[in-house]
Write a protein that holds these residues in place. Structure first.
Motif, PDB file in Angstrom:
ATOM      1  N   ILE A   2       5.675  -1.190   1.157  1.00  0.00           N
ATOM      2  CA  ILE A   2       6.582  -0.623   0.160  1.00  0.00           C
ATOM      3  C   ILE A   2       6.654  -1.514  -1.075  1.00  0.00           C
ATOM      4  O   ILE A   2       6.559  -1.037  -2.216  1.00  0.00           O
ATOM      5  CB  ILE A   2       7.983  -0.426   0.774  1.00  0.00           C
ATOM      6  N   LEU A   3       6.796  -2.815  -0.863  1.00  0.00           N
ATOM      7  CA  LEU A   3       6.902  -3.734  -2.002  1.00  0.00           C
ATOM      8  C   LEU A   3       5.611  -3.751  -2.818  1.00  0.00           C
ATOM      9  O   LEU A   3       5.637  -3.741  -4.054  1.00  0.00           O
ATOM     10  CB  LEU A   3       7.231  -5.141  -1.494  1.00  0.00           C
ATOM     11  N   ILE A   4       4.467  -3.740  -2.127  1.00  0.00           N
ATOM     12  CA  ILE A   4       3.171  -3.724  -2.819  1.00  0.00           C
ATOM     13  C   ILE A   4       3.048  -2.451  -3.654  1.00  0.00           C
ATOM     14  O   ILE A   4       2.612  -2.475  -4.812  1.00  0.00           O
ATOM     15  CB  ILE A   4       2.012  -3.786  -1.797  1.00  0.00           C
ATOM     16  N   ILE A   5       3.416  -1.329  -3.071  1.00  0.00           N
ATOM     17  CA  ILE A   5       3.247  -0.050  -3.751  1.00  0.00           C
ATOM     18  C   ILE A   5       4.162   0.057  -4.963  1.00  0.00           C
ATOM     19  O   ILE A   5       3.795   0.649  -5.987  1.00  0.00           O
ATOM     20  CB  ILE A   5       3.471   1.109  -2.762  1.00  0.00           C
ATOM     21  N   ILE A   6       5.368  -0.506  -4.887  1.00  0.00           N
ATOM     22  CA  ILE A   6       6.260  -0.490  -6.051  1.00  0.00           C
ATOM     23  C   ILE A   6       5.593  -1.181  -7.237  1.00  0.00           C
ATOM     24  O   ILE A   6       5.614  -0.674  -8.367  1.00  0.00           O
ATOM     25  CB  ILE A   6       7.609  -1.156  -5.708  1.00  0.00           C
ATOM     26  N   PHE A   7       4.960  -2.302  -6.983  1.00  0.00           N
ATOM     27  CA  PHE A   7       4.225  -2.985  -8.052  1.00  0.00           C
ATOM     28  C   PHE A   7       3.021  -2.145  -8.494  1.00  0.00           C
ATOM     29  O   PHE A   7       2.693  -2.089  -9.685  1.00  0.00           O
ATOM     30  CB  PHE A   7       3.763  -4.360  -7.568  1.00  0.00           C
ATOM     31  N   ALA A   8       2.367  -1.489  -7.538  1.00  0.00           N
ATOM     32  CA  ALA A   8       1.180  -0.689  -7.863  1.00  0.00           C
ATOM     33  C   ALA A   8       1.535   0.510  -8.740  1.00  0.00           C
ATOM     34  O   ALA A   8       0.762   0.874  -9.628  1.00  0.00           O
ATOM     35  CB  ALA A   8       0.498  -0.226  -6.579  1.00  0.00           C
ATOM     36  N   ILE A   9       2.678   1.128  -8.486  1.00  0.00           N
ATOM     37  CA  ILE A   9       3.089   2.283  -9.296  1.00  0.00           C
ATOM     38  C   ILE A   9       3.229   1.885 -10.762  1.00  0.00           C
ATOM     39  O   ILE A   9       2.708   2.545 -11.672  1.00  0.00           O
ATOM     40  CB  ILE A   9       4.411   2.873  -8.758  1.00  0.00           C
ATOM     41  N   GLY A  10       3.933   0.781 -11.001  1.00  0.00           N
ATOM     42  CA  GLY A  10       4.069   0.295 -12.372  1.00  0.00           C
ATOM     43  C   GLY A  10       2.726  -0.043 -12.986  1.00  0.00           C
ATOM     44  O   GLY A  10       2.456   0.287 -14.152  1.00  0.00           O
ATOM     45  N   ILE A  70       0.704  -9.620  -7.014  1.00  0.00           N
ATOM     46  CA  ILE A  70      -0.336  -9.607  -8.049  1.00  0.00           C
ATOM     47  C   ILE A  70      -1.400  -8.561  -7.700  1.00  0.00           C
ATOM     48  O   ILE A  70      -1.860  -7.812  -8.565  1.00  0.00           O
ATOM     49  CB  ILE A  70      -0.964 -11.005  -8.197  1.00  0.00           C
ATOM     50  N   MET A  71      -1.767  -8.517  -6.419  1.00  0.00           N
ATOM     51  CA  MET A  71      -2.698  -7.468  -5.973  1.00  0.00           C
ATOM     52  C   MET A  71      -2.184  -6.090  -6.344  1.00  0.00           C
ATOM     53  O   MET A  71      -2.914  -5.246  -6.873  1.00  0.00           O
ATOM     54  CB  MET A  71      -2.832  -7.511  -4.445  1.00  0.00           C
ATOM     55  N   GLY A  72      -0.915  -5.841  -6.017  1.00  0.00           N
ATOM     56  CA  GLY A  72      -0.329  -4.537  -6.273  1.00  0.00           C
ATOM     57  C   GLY A  72      -0.427  -4.115  -7.726  1.00  0.00           C
ATOM     58  O   GLY A  72      -0.726  -2.967  -8.033  1.00  0.00           O
ATOM     59  N   LEU A  73      -0.203  -5.051  -8.630  1.00  0.00           N
ATOM     60  CA  LEU A  73      -0.245  -4.743 -10.060  1.00  0.00           C
ATOM     61  C   LEU A  73      -1.617  -4.258 -10.512  1.00  0.00           C
ATOM     62  O   LEU A  73      -1.719  -3.417 -11.414  1.00  0.00           O
ATOM     63  CB  LEU A  73       0.144  -5.978 -10.875  1.00  0.00           C
ATOM     64  N   PHE A  74      -2.675  -4.770  -9.884  1.00  0.00           N
ATOM     65  CA  PHE A  74      -4.019  -4.512 -10.403  1.00  0.00           C
ATOM     66  C   PHE A  74      -4.849  -3.526  -9.587  1.00  0.00           C
ATOM     67  O   PHE A  74      -5.908  -3.090 -10.055  1.00  0.00           O
ATOM     68  CB  PHE A  74      -4.784  -5.838 -10.528  1.00  0.00           C
ATOM     69  N   PHE A  75      -4.410  -3.169  -8.372  1.00  0.00           N
ATOM     70  CA  PHE A  75      -5.164  -2.199  -7.571  1.00  0.00           C
ATOM     71  C   PHE A  75      -5.394  -0.895  -8.336  1.00  0.00           C
ATOM     72  O   PHE A  75      -6.523  -0.448  -8.512  1.00  0.00           O
ATOM     73  CB  PHE A  75      -4.381  -1.848  -6.295  1.00  0.00           C
ATOM     74  N   GLY A  76      -4.296  -0.271  -8.754  1.00  0.00           N
ATOM     75  CA  GLY A  76      -4.358   1.056  -9.367  1.00  0.00           C
ATOM     76  C   GLY A  76      -5.127   1.114 -10.664  1.00  0.00           C
ATOM     77  O   GLY A  76      -6.011   1.972 -10.836  1.00  0.00           O
ATOM     78  N   PRO A  77      -4.822   0.227 -11.649  1.00  0.00           N
ATOM     79  CA  PRO A  77      -5.552   0.285 -12.915  1.00  0.00           C
ATOM     80  C   PRO A  77      -7.060   0.146 -12.762  1.00  0.00           C
ATOM     81  O   PRO A  77      -7.822   0.826 -13.445  1.00  0.00           O
ATOM     82  CB  PRO A  77      -4.963  -0.896 -13.701  1.00  0.00           C
ATOM     83  N   ALA A  78      -7.514  -0.719 -11.856  1.00  0.00           N
ATOM     84  CA  ALA A  78      -8.958  -0.891 -11.665  1.00  0.00           C
ATOM     85  C   ALA A  78      -9.597   0.410 -11.193  1.00  0.00           C
ATOM     86  O   ALA A  78     -10.664   0.807 -11.672  1.00  0.00           O
ATOM     87  CB  ALA A  78      -9.223  -2.008 -10.658  1.00  0.00           C
ATOM     88  N   GLN A  79      -8.944   1.105 -10.270  1.00  0.00           N
ATOM     89  CA  GLN A  79      -9.531   2.312  -9.707  1.00  0.00           C
ATOM     90  C   GLN A  79      -9.371   3.519 -10.634  1.00  0.00           C
ATOM     91  O   GLN A  79     -10.295   4.315 -10.798  1.00  0.00           O
ATOM     92  CB  GLN A  79      -8.896   2.583  -8.344  1.00  0.00           C
ATOM     93  N   ALA A  80      -8.192   3.647 -11.252  1.00  0.00           N
ATOM     94  CA  ALA A  80      -7.973   4.780 -12.156  1.00  0.00           C
ATOM     95  C   ALA A  80      -8.875   4.690 -13.382  1.00  0.00           C
ATOM     96  O   ALA A  80      -9.449   5.684 -13.827  1.00  0.00           O
ATOM     97  CB  ALA A  80      -6.509   4.834 -12.579  1.00  0.00           C
ATOM     98  N   ALA A  81      -9.023   3.497 -13.949  1.00  0.00           N
ATOM     99  CA  ALA A  81      -9.876   3.328 -15.130  1.00  0.00           C
ATOM    100  C   ALA A  81     -11.347   3.541 -14.781  1.00  0.00           C
ATOM    101  O   ALA A  81     -12.129   4.007 -15.616  1.00  0.00           O
ATOM    102  CB  ALA A  81      -9.668   1.945 -15.736  1.00  0.00           C
ATOM    103  N   SER A  82     -11.731   3.231 -13.547  1.00  0.00           N
ATOM    104  CA  SER A  82     -13.109   3.488 -13.115  1.00  0.00           C
ATOM    105  C   SER A  82     -13.380   4.988 -13.085  1.00  0.00           C
ATOM    106  O   SER A  82     -14.444   5.452 -13.519  1.00  0.00           O
ATOM    107  CB  SER A  82     -13.342   2.886 -11.722  1.00  0.00           C
ATOM    108  N   ARG A  83     -12.425   5.738 -12.567  1.00  0.00           N
ATOM    109  CA  ARG A  83     -12.570   7.196 -12.536  1.00  0.00           C
ATOM    110  C   ARG A  83     -12.672   7.752 -13.954  1.00  0.00           C
ATOM    111  O   ARG A  83     -13.476   8.647 -14.227  1.00  0.00           O
ATOM    112  CB  ARG A  83     -11.363   7.804 -11.800  1.00  0.00           C
ATOM    113  N   THR A  84     -11.872   7.211 -14.873  1.00  0.00           N
ATOM    114  CA  THR A  84     -11.913   7.667 -16.259  1.00  0.00           C
ATOM    115  C   THR A  84     -13.245   7.341 -16.914  1.00  0.00           C
ATOM    116  O   THR A  84     -13.820   8.165 -17.632  1.00  0.00           O
ATOM    117  CB  THR A  84     -10.779   7.015 -17.068  1.00  0.00           C
ATOM    118  N   LEU A  85     -13.754   6.140 -16.674  1.00  0.00           N
ATOM    119  CA  LEU A  85     -14.979   5.704 -17.348  1.00  0.00           C
ATOM    120  C   LEU A  85     -16.178   6.555 -16.937  1.00  0.00           C
ATOM    121  O   LEU A  85     -16.976   6.956 -17.788  1.00  0.00           O
ATOM    122  CB  LEU A  85     -15.250   4.226 -17.063  1.00  0.00           C
ATOM    123  N   ILE A  86     -16.307   6.874 -15.639  1.00  0.00           N
ATOM    124  CA  ILE A  86     -17.453   7.705 -15.242  1.00  0.00           C
ATOM    125  C   ILE A  86     -17.299   9.113 -15.802  1.00  0.00           C
ATOM    126  O   ILE A  86     -18.294   9.759 -16.167  1.00  0.00           O
ATOM    127  CB  ILE A  86     -17.628   7.715 -13.707  1.00  0.00           C
TER     128      ILE A  86
END
Length: 450
Positions: free
Chosen positions: A289-297, A367-383
């Motif tokens: 839960i704590l990781i995901i809260i950071f990931a959402i932001g 720190i992991m939580g903050l960067f998981f989502g942007p790395a994957q979402a931006a990869s989807r956008t770039l392709i």
């Protein structure tokens, strides 16, 4: 309302939101099954030892990764030839649900029949990953290129919210109460095992808005047999002429490495913590839960950043952040943090995450939580930005291949090293190396202006 990148009218607000709901639908499978609840339960209680369980889990992910790598481009090409994506999404979502539901029969200490549980994990993982190929390929049909980052980031963020709610349901409904919902038996770990059927039902219910309201690519009208033939021919042609798509190839090779590291970091961080600190379902659920809260932001900020500065810089910043976090996790061992500083481990009756070793672990996990989502979402956008409009499915298939062609390497290496050493920690260095290589290779990628 403008035009999408493929020339179709931009989707309605409901259509775009419903597309993003697919991330909400599939995320609990990743959150409660493959990351925070079922996977640590499997490694700690179903297998005879945590090390054996981690090795088994690594082998299942390796097997699924090989199949996904081989078949994703094929299915993507066939979908391009036939047009419509939704029938494929339905088929593979049902496949995922079947595999996930079967995890209910993963009983503690199971040795006889454990192969069937491993097969179910492979089936569920293949199903959810293939369904993502076709859902991702719908993105360029929905919005102009300048808005793809925000929609992709919104989808990832919405997915993490879905995962967060699923974790709350598991904790507050099944794990923490003295008498869990539905009379589940804690002695036989039914609150852990119910996560499979729960993820299956969640997926099948919440894909309905996308099926009803999101515009699909128009069918070409050709038969499935002809679509298969044309799709395979197109894929063969693309593979022969990959030299004409050097920029995409550079990106896919870079992603091959950093995505492998990200998936391994997501998949094994909870497993590592469970083995190191003795965390059980409640601690793992709260950790998630704590990781995901950071990931959402991170997802919502990352989506805005993606459209503002570009997908490539967003990816590089995120992967370097994850590299830092992974080496931080690697630095923690029994009674030590930061490669040698003494730190007390949790004691019975101590507070939640109260020991110094757990506090340091949680800091790096945030720190992991903050960067998981942007790395994957931006990869989807770039392709999506790099792909030719008439080959979107095909290149999203190759995108899945790049995420899985070497995805078996990290789990397989972790499984082998864990088996050889009998310890969980040494194999974690693999993750750090993969992330750094991927970040370095992104320097060869050129992103088009949008």
């Amino acid at each position: 309302m403008g035009e999408s990148r493929t020339g179709e009218p931009e989707a309605s607000r409901l259509g775009k939101f419903s597309w993003a709901m697919f991330d909400w639908a599939n995320q609990p499978y990743f959150t409660v099954v493959t990351t925070f609840i079922f996977a640590p339960y499997f490694t700690s209680f179903v297998a005879s030892t945590p090390a054996q369980g981690q090795a088994y889990w690594g082998y299942t992910q390796a097997a699924a990764g090989i199949l996904i790598a081989l078949l994703s481009p094929v299915f993507g090409s066939i979908a391009d030839a036939g047009g419509a994506r939704k029938p494929w999404i339905v088929f593979f979502s049902i496949m995922c649900a079947v595999g996930a539901f079967a995890l209910w029969w993963a009983v503690p200490g199971q040795q006889s029949g454990i192969i069937w549980i491993l097969i179910a994990i492979v089936i569920g993982t293949i199903g959810v990953e293939f369904s993502l190929v076709f859902n991702n390929a719908m993105l360029p049909n929905l919005v102009p290129q300048s808005k793809m980052g925000r929609l992709s980031g919104f989808g990832w963020g919405l997915g993490y919210i879905g995962g967060l709610i699923a974790l709350f349901i598991v904790l507050l409904g099944f794990s923490m109460p003295a008498e869990p919902l539905f009379g589940l038996d804690k002695a036989t770990h039914e609150p852990d095992r119910i996560t499979g059927p729960m993820a299956a039902v969640w997926l099948l219910v919440f894909i309905i808005p996308m099926l009803l309201f999101t515009p699909d690519t128009k069918p070409t009208g050709i038969s499935k047999r002809v679509a298969i033939k044309q799709g395979l021919t197109s894929l063969a042609s693309t593979l022969r002429t990959l030299g004409n798509y050097k920029n995409i190839v550079f990106f896919l090779i870079a992603r091959m490495f950093y995505n492998d590291g990200i998936l391994a970091l997501i998949g094994f961080s909870g497993i590592y913590a469970a083995g190191l600190f003795g965390w059980e379902t409640t601690q793992l659920g709260i950790f998630g839960i704590l990781i995901i809260i950071f990931a959402i932001g991170g997802c919502f900020v990352g989506g805005w950043l993606d459209d503002k500065i570009g997908s490539k810089p967003t990816i590089v910043i995120s992967v370097l952040g994850l590299s830092f976090a992974s080496i931080g996790v690697l630095s923690i061992s029994h009674g030590q943090v930061l490669f040698g500083l003494p730190a007390a481990m949790p004691v019975e009756g101590g507070g939640l995450f109260a020991s110094p070793a757990e506090m340091v672990f949680m800091g790096f996990a945030f720190i992991m939580g903050l960067f998981f989502g942007p790395a994957q979402a931006a990869s989807r956008t770039l392709i999506a930005r790099l792909s030719p409009p008439d080959k979107v499915g095909e290149f999203f298939g190759l995108f899945a291949l790049s995420g899985k062609a070497t995805a078996f390497v990290a789990p397989l290496t972790i499984g082998i090293v864990t088996t050889a050493t009998g310890q969980q920690r040494p194999a974690m260095i693999v993750i750090f190396i993969l992330l750094l290589i991927g970040a370095a290779l992104m320097s060869f990628v050129r992103e088009p202006e949008h």
